[in-house]
Design a protein around this motif. Structure first.
Motif, PDB file in Angstrom:
ATOM      1  N   GLU A   1      47.768  85.616  42.604  1.00 24.05           N
ATOM      2  CA  GLU A   1      46.349  85.387  42.296  1.00 24.05           C
ATOM      3  C   GLU A   1      45.885  84.027  42.805  1.00 24.05           C
ATOM      4  OE1 GLU A   1      44.228  87.522  41.332  1.00 24.05           O
ATOM      5  OE2 GLU A   1      45.744  89.072  41.018  1.00 24.05           O
ATOM      6  N   LEU A   2      46.741  83.025  42.725  1.00 27.61           N
ATOM      7  CA  LEU A   2      46.367  81.710  43.252  1.00 27.61           C
ATOM      8  C   LEU A   2      46.128  81.776  44.759  1.00 27.61           C
ATOM      9  CD1 LEU A   2      48.827  79.396  41.277  1.00 27.61           C
ATOM     10  CD2 LEU A   2      46.362  79.625  40.913  1.00 27.61           C
ATOM     11  N   ASP A   3      46.969  82.535  45.458  1.00 30.79           N
ATOM     12  CA  ASP A   3      46.771  82.703  46.905  1.00 30.79           C
ATOM     13  C   ASP A   3      45.476  83.452  47.200  1.00 30.79           C
ATOM     14  OD1 ASP A   3      49.126  81.395  47.433  1.00 30.79           O
ATOM     15  OD2 ASP A   3      50.323  83.226  47.569  1.00 30.79           O
ATOM     16  N   ARG A   4      45.198  84.465  46.386  1.00 35.72           N
ATOM     17  CA  ARG A   4      43.983  85.246  46.621  1.00 35.72           C
ATOM     18  C   ARG A   4      42.737  84.415  46.328  1.00 35.72           C
ATOM     19  NH1 ARG A   4      43.398  91.275  44.324  1.00 35.72           N
ATOM     20  NH2 ARG A   4      43.685  90.265  42.304  1.00 35.72           N
ATOM     21  N   VAL A   5      42.794  83.600  45.270  1.00 39.94           N
ATOM     22  CA  VAL A   5      41.645  82.753  44.941  1.00 39.94           C
ATOM     23  C   VAL A   5      41.403  81.729  46.042  1.00 39.94           C
ATOM     24  CG1 VAL A   5      40.837  80.968  43.360  1.00 39.94           C
ATOM     25  CG2 VAL A   5      41.803  83.079  42.450  1.00 39.94           C
TER      26      VAL A   5
ATOM     27  N   ARG B   1      42.624  75.334  47.879  1.00 37.06           N
ATOM     28  CA  ARG B   1      43.855  75.589  47.162  1.00 37.06           C
ATOM     29  C   ARG B   1      43.772  75.038  45.743  1.00 37.06           C
ATOM     30  NH1 ARG B   1      47.883  79.172  46.986  1.00 37.06           N
ATOM     31  NH2 ARG B   1      49.782  78.280  46.097  1.00 37.06           N
ATOM     32  N   VAL B   2      44.139  75.865  44.760  1.00 36.76           N
ATOM     33  CA  VAL B   2      44.134  75.460  43.355  1.00 36.76           C
ATOM     34  C   VAL B   2      45.550  75.603  42.811  1.00 36.76           C
ATOM     35  CG1 VAL B   2      43.188  75.896  41.067  1.00 36.76           C
ATOM     36  CG2 VAL B   2      41.752  76.234  43.092  1.00 36.76           C
ATOM     37  N   THR B   3      46.026  74.577  42.105  1.00 34.87           N
ATOM     38  CA  THR B   3      47.361  74.601  41.504  1.00 34.87           C
ATOM     39  C   THR B   3      47.293  74.120  40.058  1.00 34.87           C
ATOM     40  OG1 THR B   3      47.802  72.381  42.352  1.00 34.87           O
ATOM     41  CG2 THR B   3      48.540  74.237  43.706  1.00 34.87           C
ATOM     42  N   PHE B   4      48.362  74.395  39.323  1.00 30.83           N
ATOM     43  CA  PHE B   4      48.478  73.944  37.934  1.00 30.83           C
ATOM     44  C   PHE B   4      49.117  72.560  37.879  1.00 30.83           C
ATOM     45  CE2 PHE B   4      48.132  78.473  37.227  1.00 30.83           C
ATOM     46  CZ  PHE B   4      47.594  78.611  35.956  1.00 30.83           C
ATOM     47  N   ASN B   5      48.672  71.727  36.939  1.00 31.57           N
ATOM     48  CA  ASN B   5      49.469  70.583  36.546  1.00 31.57           C
ATOM     49  C   ASN B   5      50.734  71.093  35.862  1.00 31.57           C
ATOM     50  OD1 ASN B   5      47.629  68.813  37.569  1.00 31.57           O
ATOM     51  ND2 ASN B   5      46.714  68.284  35.587  1.00 31.57           N
ATOM     52  N   ALA B   6      51.794  70.314  35.894  1.00 34.39           N
ATOM     53  CA  ALA B   6      53.083  70.777  35.381  1.00 34.39           C
ATOM     54  C   ALA B   6      52.996  71.202  33.913  1.00 34.39           C
ATOM     55  CB  ALA B   6      54.136  69.686  35.562  1.00 34.39           C
ATOM     56  N   ASP B   7      52.388  70.360  33.074  1.00 38.96           N
ATOM     57  CA  ASP B   7      52.306  70.695  31.644  1.00 38.96           C
ATOM     58  C   ASP B   7      51.386  71.890  31.410  1.00 38.96           C
ATOM     59  OD1 ASP B   7      50.040  69.327  32.421  1.00 38.96           O
ATOM     60  OD2 ASP B   7      49.938  68.044  30.634  1.00 38.96           O
TER      61      ASP B   7
ATOM     62  N   THR C   1      38.223  78.683  39.277  1.00 38.62           N
ATOM     63  CA  THR C   1      36.823  78.401  39.583  1.00 38.62           C
ATOM     64  C   THR C   1      36.356  77.114  38.911  1.00 38.62           C
ATOM     65  OG1 THR C   1      36.389  80.776  39.786  1.00 38.62           O
ATOM     66  CG2 THR C   1      34.480  79.336  39.490  1.00 38.62           C
ATOM     67  N   LEU C   2      36.864  76.863  37.706  1.00 41.33           N
ATOM     68  CA  LEU C   2      36.430  75.691  36.942  1.00 41.33           C
ATOM     69  C   LEU C   2      37.303  74.468  37.176  1.00 41.33           C
ATOM     70  CD1 LEU C   2      35.742  77.497  33.531  1.00 41.33           C
ATOM     71  CD2 LEU C   2      34.049  76.755  35.214  1.00 41.33           C
ATOM     72  N   ALA C   3      38.366  74.605  37.980  1.00 39.70           N
ATOM     73  CA  ALA C   3      39.331  73.522  38.151  1.00 39.70           C
ATOM     74  C   ALA C   3      38.729  72.360  38.934  1.00 39.70           C
ATOM     75  CB  ALA C   3      40.572  74.035  38.870  1.00 39.70           C
ATOM     76  N   PRO C   4      38.711  71.150  38.357  1.00 40.94           N
ATOM     77  CA  PRO C   4      38.207  69.989  39.102  1.00 40.94           C
ATOM     78  C   PRO C   4      39.216  69.544  40.145  1.00 40.94           C
ATOM     79  CG  PRO C   4      39.027  69.313  36.935  1.00 40.94           C
ATOM     80  CD  PRO C   4      39.154  70.815  36.995  1.00 40.94           C
ATOM     81  N   ARG C   5      38.750  69.350  41.343  1.00 38.43           N
ATOM     82  CA  ARG C   5      39.584  68.881  42.444  1.00 38.43           C
ATOM     83  C   ARG C   5      40.821  69.752  42.657  1.00 38.43           C
ATOM     84  NH1 ARG C   5      37.908  64.865  39.410  1.00 38.43           N
ATOM     85  NH2 ARG C   5      39.884  64.743  38.282  1.00 38.43           N
ATOM     86  N   GLY C   6      40.691  71.033  42.354  1.00 44.06           N
ATOM     87  CA  GLY C   6      41.767  71.969  42.634  1.00 44.06           C
ATOM     88  C   GLY C   6      42.965  71.877  41.722  1.00 44.06           C
ATOM     89  N   ARG C   7      42.825  71.276  40.526  1.00 45.83           N
ATOM     90  CA  ARG C   7      43.936  71.149  39.595  1.00 45.83           C
ATOM     91  C   ARG C   7      43.553  71.758  38.249  1.00 45.83           C
ATOM     92  NH1 ARG C   7      48.528  70.167  41.964  1.00 45.83           N
ATOM     93  NH2 ARG C   7      49.355  69.369  39.975  1.00 45.83           N
ATOM     94  N   ILE C   8      44.418  72.637  37.755  1.00 40.58           N
ATOM     95  CA  ILE C   8      44.220  73.242  36.427  1.00 40.58           C
ATOM     96  C   ILE C   8      44.972  72.380  35.419  1.00 40.58           C
ATOM     97  CG2 ILE C   8      44.610  75.274  35.005  1.00 40.58           C
ATOM     98  CD1 ILE C   8      44.498  76.969  37.543  1.00 40.58           C
ATOM     99  N   THR C   9      44.243  71.831  34.455  1.00 40.88           N
ATOM    100  CA  THR C   9      44.816  70.888  33.504  1.00 40.88           C
ATOM    101  C   THR C   9      45.187  71.574  32.201  1.00 40.88           C
ATOM    102  OG1 THR C   9      42.658  70.335  32.565  1.00 40.88           O
ATOM    103  CG2 THR C   9      43.376  69.059  34.492  1.00 40.88           C
ATOM    104  N   LEU C  10      45.961  70.862  31.358  1.00 39.85           N
ATOM    105  CA  LEU C  10      46.377  71.407  30.069  1.00 39.85           C
ATOM    106  C   LEU C  10      45.186  71.728  29.162  1.00 39.85           C
ATOM    107  CD1 LEU C  10      48.592  72.190  28.103  1.00 39.85           C
ATOM    108  CD2 LEU C  10      48.760  69.784  27.406  1.00 39.85           C
ATOM    109  N   PRO C  11      44.180  70.848  29.028  1.00 36.48           N
ATOM    110  CA  PRO C  11      43.010  71.215  28.211  1.00 36.48           C
ATOM    111  C   PRO C  11      42.314  72.481  28.710  1.00 36.48           C
ATOM    112  CG  PRO C  11      43.016  68.853  28.615  1.00 36.48           C
ATOM    113  CD  PRO C  11      44.097  69.428  29.475  1.00 36.48           C
TER     114      PRO C  11
END
Length: 524
Positions: free
Chosen positions: A368-372, A379-385, A417-427
């Motif tokens: 899904e990350l590749d498709r998005v 490119r959007v990725t998760f923070n580790a936590d 879609t809501l990720a700032p600067r392509g990073r998904i944060t814990l909050p």
């Protein structure tokens, strides 16, 4: 007997006869034990004159042989990419009829690159043919020369088994949508499905709850059938839950204009549109009994009767059916035809729910990350936590995923879609999880869950099913009791009768307190 068809390039040197009288495109037709019904010659515009000359000579010597010329422009016949692309396009557009004709590819003419391309296309079954190699007569001998036929049935060669394994893996990857799934049961089902689809034209039945990917899988099965040359037509997707009454008959089977008041013209119907291809009847368990009977007749005979017509129409298609409910149960309830179920049940594949494939959640999130990335352009990725928290929630046995992959896809897309600067944060993950649980609690069809969610909100999703049934029963008693003591007496009547219950109200108060509730709240 099948008719022999030979396909090859016009030999711009050999067929011109500049060096010797033996010309392969002419002499290949002169072998008495190899009669040719049709010769297909590929040439460029520059050599049209020679092509017409060869055609005239072949027809003069062999009137029973039809010669067809195909003009294909290739700028550099030694460029592998250009040559293979042109020949691949030719093969796709040709329209092979394996049942009536035996195809042979003439390797003698054309560049070495063309010969390599012929071999690759034939070995991959893009061209369902055998190879023909011809040669001039030896010494001063007269005659058509030599002819050798090579059958590329690679299953005969053990050393090439690895190649077959690779092809099988590629087809499995196609059926899995390019996702490296790890669930053993699901992978075994895909392996079996690939074998069945490649070797059988019988109907396929896909069973699974909503969101498990029945529609996507049906589309990929169509692509596999197309690649394996089992079909030539299109993919027709029908959502049976939208078809009711006379409209269902008209949509599926078509009608004559006089049969429908106000109809301005005849209608072909979706079964006719699927002729030669695949008909996917999604939610077939929603189809009426009359429509089921006509579908069965069409599957078994290839014929059906449009509304208002006096004669049957022919349509040959491969059927894939999808259902969200157990058809055997519907048969027992007389809501699905037993004869149609028996016809569909030859090859049944049950698609597991997402919660039953926890090891496949991580690969699907990556997919899904590749498709998005393709949809949003970044490119959007998760923070580790954040990834740890989301994976823990997604794979938790208590996370039900009622919408299965639809829920997972929507969740990942929202966060991306809501990720700032392509990073998904814990909050962001925590907010998404809370929103999902609220939605599931509201949409739940379980009356116990709905009742508990009314008081506990998202926390209801974290209560074990064992406790859920008991808590819902306690809340209902509180709602219908005048006081805490009255509710306690009703709930613990058996204990009190056995003289083991001393303070019913206190027992009830402590029980409700475990869940952050009290009698007054439940009463309200």
């Amino acid at each position: 007997m099948k008719k022999n068809v030979v396909i090859g390039f016009l030999g711009t040197n050999l067929d011109a006869g500049k060096r010797r009288r033996w010309r392969p495109s002419v002499q290949v037709n002169e072998h008495p034990d190899f009669p040719i019904a049709r010769l297909e010659l590929i040439h460029s515009h520059r050599w049209s004159g020679l092509a017409n000359k060869i055609r005239a000579e072949v027809v003069a010597k062999n009137p029973e042989t039809e010669v067809l010329l195909h003009q294909i422009e290739i700028a550099d016949p030694w460029d592998f990419e250009e040559m293979y692309g042109a020949m691949f396009d030719f093969a796709r557009e040709y329209g092979f009829d394996d049942e009536r004709e035996e195809y042979h590819v003439h390797l003698t003419t054309g560049t070495h690159v063309a010969q390599i391309c012929w071999f690759l296309l034939t070995e991959a079954r893009h061209i369902p043919a055998k190879l023909v190699q011809t040669g001039p007569p030896r010494g001063e001998d007269a005659g058509p020369g030599t002819l050798q036929i090579v059958d590329l049935d690679l299953s005969k060669y053990n050393a090439l088994q690895q190649r077959f394994d690779l092809v099988t893996k590629e087809f499995n990857t196609l059926l899995k949508g390019g996702i490296e799934t790890k669930n053993a049961a699901f992978n075994a089902m895909i392996d079996r499905m690939e074998v069945v689809t490649s070797n059988s034209d019988a109907p396929l039945l896909l069973i699974g709850p909503t969101g498990t990917g029945k529609s996507d899988l049906a589309g990929r099965l169509y692509e596999l059938k197309l690649q394996r040359r089992r079909i030539k037509g299109r993919f027709v997707h029908v959502n049976c839950s939208t078809l009711k009454g006379e409209r269902a008959m008209s949509t599926l089977f078509g009608h004559r204009r006089q049969a429908i008041p106000g109809a301005g013209a005849d209608r072909r119907g979706l079964l006719q549109e699927a002729d030669g291809g695949v008909l996917f009847l999604d939610e077939i368990d929603e189809l009426g009994l009359d429509e089921q009977a006509m579908i069965l007749h069409a599957v078994e005979t290839g014929k059906y009767l449009p509304l208002g017509s006096d004669y049957e129409v022919t349509s040959r298609f491969h059927l894939i059916a999808g259902a969200g409910r157990d058809l055997a149960t519907l048969v027992a309830e007389n809501r699905f035809r037993a004869d149609l179920f028996a016809r569909l049940n030859l090859w049944t594949f049950s698609l597991p729910a997402l919660r039953d494939r926890p090891e496949d959640i991580a690969p699907n999130i990556a997919f899904e990350l590749d498709r998005v990335e393709k949809l949003l352009g970044n490119r959007v990725t998760f923070n580790a936590d954040a990834r740890i928290a989301y994976d823990r929630f997604a794979t938790d046995p208590g996370t039900l995923w009622p919408g299965n992959f639809r829920d997972l896809t929507a969740s990942v897309q929202r966060m991306c879609t809501l990720a700032p600067r392509g990073r998904i944060t814990l909050p962001m993950v925590e907010t998404e999880i809370a929103a999902i649980e609220r939605t599931w609690a509201k949409a739940s069809r379980d009356p116990d869950m709905q009742l508990i969610a009314k008081y506990l909100g998202p926390e209801a999703a974290h209560i074990d099913e064992f406790d859920r049934v008991q808590l819902a029963a306690v809340i209902r008693v509180c709602q219908n009791s005048a006081s805490l003591s009255a509710a306690g007496r009703r709930l613990f009547a058996a204990s009190r009768a056995a003289k083991t219950s001393r303070n019913d109200a206190d027992r009830l108060r402590k029980y409700l307190d475990r869940f952050g509730l009290d009698w007054a709240t439940c009463r309200d």
